[in-house]
Each structure stands twice: as C-alpha cells, then as structure tokens.
Motif scaffolding. Structure first.
Motif, PDB file in Angstrom:
ATOM      1  N   UNK A  46     -12.782 -12.803 -20.208  1.00 44.73           N
ATOM      2  CA  UNK A  46     -13.079 -11.747 -19.230  1.00 44.73           C
ATOM      3  C   UNK A  46     -12.538 -12.062 -17.841  1.00 44.73           C
ATOM      4  N   UNK A  47     -11.550 -12.939 -17.783  1.00 49.69           N
ATOM      5  CA  UNK A  47     -10.840 -13.233 -16.530  1.00 49.69           C
ATOM      6  C   UNK A  47      -9.604 -12.346 -16.415  1.00 49.69           C
ATOM      7  N   UNK A  48      -9.769 -11.064 -16.676  1.00 53.60           N
ATOM      8  CA  UNK A  48      -8.660 -10.117 -16.655  1.00 53.60           C
ATOM      9  C   UNK A  48      -8.333  -9.623 -15.246  1.00 53.60           C
ATOM     10  N   UNK A  49      -9.314  -9.613 -14.362  1.00 50.28           N
ATOM     11  CA  UNK A  49      -9.095  -9.073 -13.014  1.00 50.28           C
ATOM     12  C   UNK A  49      -7.950  -9.760 -12.271  1.00 50.28           C
ATOM     13  N   UNK A  50      -7.862 -11.098 -12.270  1.00 58.88           N
ATOM     14  CA  UNK A  50      -6.738 -11.722 -11.552  1.00 58.88           C
ATOM     15  C   UNK A  50      -5.382 -11.343 -12.136  1.00 58.88           C
ATOM     16  N   UNK A  51      -5.310 -11.216 -13.461  1.00 65.49           N
ATOM     17  CA  UNK A  51      -4.041 -10.855 -14.098  1.00 65.49           C
ATOM     18  C   UNK A  51      -3.654  -9.418 -13.717  1.00 65.49           C
ATOM     19  N   UNK A  52      -4.628  -8.523 -13.730  1.00 69.92           N
ATOM     20  CA  UNK A  52      -4.355  -7.135 -13.352  1.00 69.92           C
ATOM     21  C   UNK A  52      -3.955  -7.051 -11.882  1.00 69.92           C
ATOM     22  N   UNK A  53      -4.594  -7.833 -11.036  1.00 70.69           N
ATOM     23  CA  UNK A  53      -4.201  -7.858  -9.624  1.00 70.69           C
ATOM     24  C   UNK A  53      -2.757  -8.329  -9.471  1.00 70.69           C
ATOM     25  N   UNK A  54      -2.358  -9.321 -10.267  1.00 74.69           N
ATOM     26  CA  UNK A  54      -0.970  -9.792 -10.205  1.00 74.69           C
ATOM     27  C   UNK A  54       0.012  -8.712 -10.657  1.00 74.69           C
ATOM     28  N   UNK A  55      -0.337  -8.001 -11.721  1.00 75.19           N
ATOM     29  CA  UNK A  55       0.535  -6.917 -12.184  1.00 75.19           C
ATOM     30  C   UNK A  55       0.656  -5.832 -11.114  1.00 75.19           C
ATOM     31  N   UNK A  56      -0.456  -5.476 -10.505  1.00 78.05           N
ATOM     32  CA  UNK A  56      -0.427  -4.475  -9.433  1.00 78.05           C
ATOM     33  C   UNK A  56       0.374  -4.993  -8.238  1.00 78.05           C
ATOM     34  N   UNK A  57       0.278  -6.288  -7.969  1.00 80.38           N
ATOM     35  CA  UNK A  57       1.038  -6.886  -6.863  1.00 80.38           C
ATOM     36  C   UNK A  57       2.533  -6.741  -7.095  1.00 80.38           C
ATOM     37  N   UNK A  58       2.973  -6.995  -8.328  1.00 78.25           N
ATOM     38  CA  UNK A  58       4.393  -6.849  -8.655  1.00 78.25           C
ATOM     39  C   UNK A  58       4.826  -5.393  -8.449  1.00 78.25           C
ATOM     40  N   UNK A  59       4.017  -4.459  -8.926  1.00 70.54           N
ATOM     41  CA  UNK A  59       4.344  -3.039  -8.762  1.00 70.54           C
ATOM     42  C   UNK A  59       4.415  -2.618  -7.309  1.00 70.54           C
ATOM     43  N   UNK A  60       3.451  -3.055  -6.533  1.00 64.92           N
ATOM     44  CA  UNK A  60       3.438  -2.676  -5.114  1.00 64.92           C
ATOM     45  C   UNK A  60       4.611  -3.304  -4.369  1.00 64.92           C
ATOM     46  N   UNK A  61       4.886  -4.571  -4.639  1.00 65.50           N
ATOM     47  CA  UNK A  61       5.986  -5.230  -3.936  1.00 65.50           C
ATOM     48  C   UNK A  61       7.321  -4.587  -4.305  1.00 65.50           C
ATOM     49  N   UNK A  62       7.509  -4.300  -5.601  1.00 69.89           N
ATOM     50  CA  UNK A  62       8.741  -3.645  -6.041  1.00 69.89           C
ATOM     51  C   UNK A  62       8.868  -2.251  -5.422  1.00 69.89           C
ATOM     52  N   UNK A  63       7.766  -1.506  -5.409  1.00 69.66           N
ATOM     53  CA  UNK A  63       7.776  -0.169  -4.810  1.00 69.66           C
ATOM     54  C   UNK A  63       8.129  -0.239  -3.337  1.00 69.66           C
ATOM     55  N   UNK A  64       7.481  -1.145  -2.624  1.00 71.53           N
ATOM     56  CA  UNK A  64       7.774  -1.304  -1.197  1.00 71.53           C
ATOM     57  C   UNK A  64       9.216  -1.681  -0.942  1.00 71.53           C
ATOM     58  N   UNK A  65       9.782  -2.507  -1.817  1.00 67.80           N
ATOM     59  CA  UNK A  65      11.183  -2.899  -1.676  1.00 67.80           C
ATOM     60  C   UNK A  65      12.110  -1.723  -1.931  1.00 67.80           C
ATOM     61  N   UNK A  66      11.800  -0.939  -2.964  1.00 71.06           N
ATOM     62  CA  UNK A  66      12.664   0.191  -3.325  1.00 71.06           C
ATOM     63  C   UNK A  66      12.626   1.293  -2.271  1.00 71.06           C
ATOM     64  N   UNK A  67      11.417   1.608  -1.777  1.00 74.28           N
ATOM     65  CA  UNK A  67      11.328   2.689  -0.782  1.00 74.28           C
ATOM     66  C   UNK A  67      11.504   2.176   0.646  1.00 74.28           C
ATOM     67  N   UNK A  68      11.656   0.868   0.779  1.00 72.67           N
ATOM     68  CA  UNK A  68      11.908   0.221   2.067  1.00 72.67           C
ATOM     69  C   UNK A  68      10.791   0.465   3.081  1.00 72.67           C
ATOM     70  N   UNK A  69       9.552   0.203   2.629  1.00 77.64           N
ATOM     71  CA  UNK A  69       8.394   0.323   3.512  1.00 77.64           C
ATOM     72  C   UNK A  69       7.647  -1.005   3.461  1.00 77.64           C
ATOM     73  N   UNK A  70       7.686  -1.729   4.563  1.00 74.94           N
ATOM     74  CA  UNK A  70       7.102  -3.077   4.618  1.00 74.94           C
ATOM     75  C   UNK A  70       5.606  -3.082   4.360  1.00 74.94           C
TER      76      UNK A  70
END
Length: 191
Positions: free
Chosen positions: A116-140
């Motif tokens: 049941x230690x899924x929360x940190x893994x999900x946070x990491x997946x969301x982090x990758x998505x947010x960082x990639x999105x920010x890079x693609x749309x160029x919003x720091x």
C-alpha cells in the motif's frame, strides 16, 4: 478572376492563421490540472482525516474519482471533436498523459504487492507528466509543479502509509492546483 495578394496582405493572412492555430492549440491548459488537483487533493486529505477519525471505510471517499474520470473523458472528447486545429504537441501531451494514466492503473492494481505504498509511486508518475508538460508548453510554473510532486514523492517514501495521504493531498495542491490556476490566470497573456 483571382485577385493577387500583396506581400503585406499575405503576411497578414499568415499571421492571422498562426494566431488562430496558437490559440486553439494552447488552450488554457488548466482544466485537467484543476479537476484532478481538486479531486485527488480532496480524496487524499479526506482519506487521511477519515482514517485519523477511525472511520471504518475511509477508502469510500475515492469513489469521487469515478465521476471525475467520466467527466474528464467527456470534456476531452468534446474538446477534441470541436477543435479546428490539431497540433503534434497536443498529440504528444495527450499520449504522455494516457501513458501515465495506464501506469497509475497498474500501480493501483498492485497496491497489496507494494504494501500500500502506492502514493509515492503515483506522485512520481504525476511529477514526470507535469515536468514533461511544462517543458513542452514552455511554462516554468508547470515544471516546478512537477518538481514539487517529485520532492513530495521522496517525503512520502519516508513516512507511514497513513501519512502518505497527507503528503499526497498537500502535493496535489502545490503541484497541480497552483500551476493550474497560474495557467488559467495567464492564458490570455500567453495567447
């Protein structure tokens, strides 16, 4: 008879078309961040509060994800079907988030295996998505949201499973909602 366009008229038409494509493709980018930021923050913080209050079924709060998913898919489908222009960046962002969604479903299906230690893994997946999105749309601010989520994942790995929900709720506020409201408020300036 066709009228020959002057160079200034041609440039004006091209500039207008680029502006229309940019506006259509850019969107405000905030809808999904705000929807999922609120839903997951409420679910995480609600679960934490209900568990601390010794409620027998604190996980019931996660049922909120079902209508949010249906609404999110409906909204996305409508937006895509009404879009006049589709860019490769839209398609890339869409595919990234579909991949992250599938990865989250896999993680959730193996919660018992993960202790049941899924929360940190999900946070990491969301982090990758947010960082990639920010890079693609160029919003720091969006990229920083991804870094906040990654930092929260590290913290979540170091605390109890129960406290991971508190960390997850706070992370969603800072990593999703803050960038979401930033995008919503600055949309008109960017387009």
């Amino acid at each position: 008879m066709k009228k020959e366009l002057s160079s200034s008229e041609s440039l004006a038409i091209i500039t207008d078309m680029i502006a229309k494509v940019k506006k259509e493709a850019a969107g405000d980018g905030s809808f999904h961040l705000l929807l999922w930021g609120w839903v997951i923050a409420i679910c995480n913080l609600g679960f934490y509060a209900l568990e601390k209050a010794n409620y027998e079924y604190p996980y019931y709060i996660w049922i909120l994800v079902v209508p949010a998913s249906l609404f999110s898919f409906y909204w996305s489908y409508n937006k895509r079907s009404k879009a006049k222009f589709k860019t490769h960046l839209d398609q890339i962002l869409n595919q990234i988030w579909i991949g992250i969604f599938i990865a989250i479903l896999i993680v959730l299906s193996f919660m018992p295996v993960l202790g049941y230690n899924h929360n940190p893994v999900i946070l990491l997946l969301a982090a990758v998505g947010m960082f990639a999105t920010g890079s693609i749309i160029r919003v720091s601010v969006v990229k920083i949201g991804g870094l906040v989520l990654a930092f929260a994942a590290i913290i979540a790995f170091l605390v109890s499973v129960s406290d991971q929900y508190l960390v997850g709720g706070i992370a969603m506020v800072l990593g999703y909602l803050v960038p979401g409201y930033y995008l919503k408020n600055t949309y008109r300036e960017r387009v």
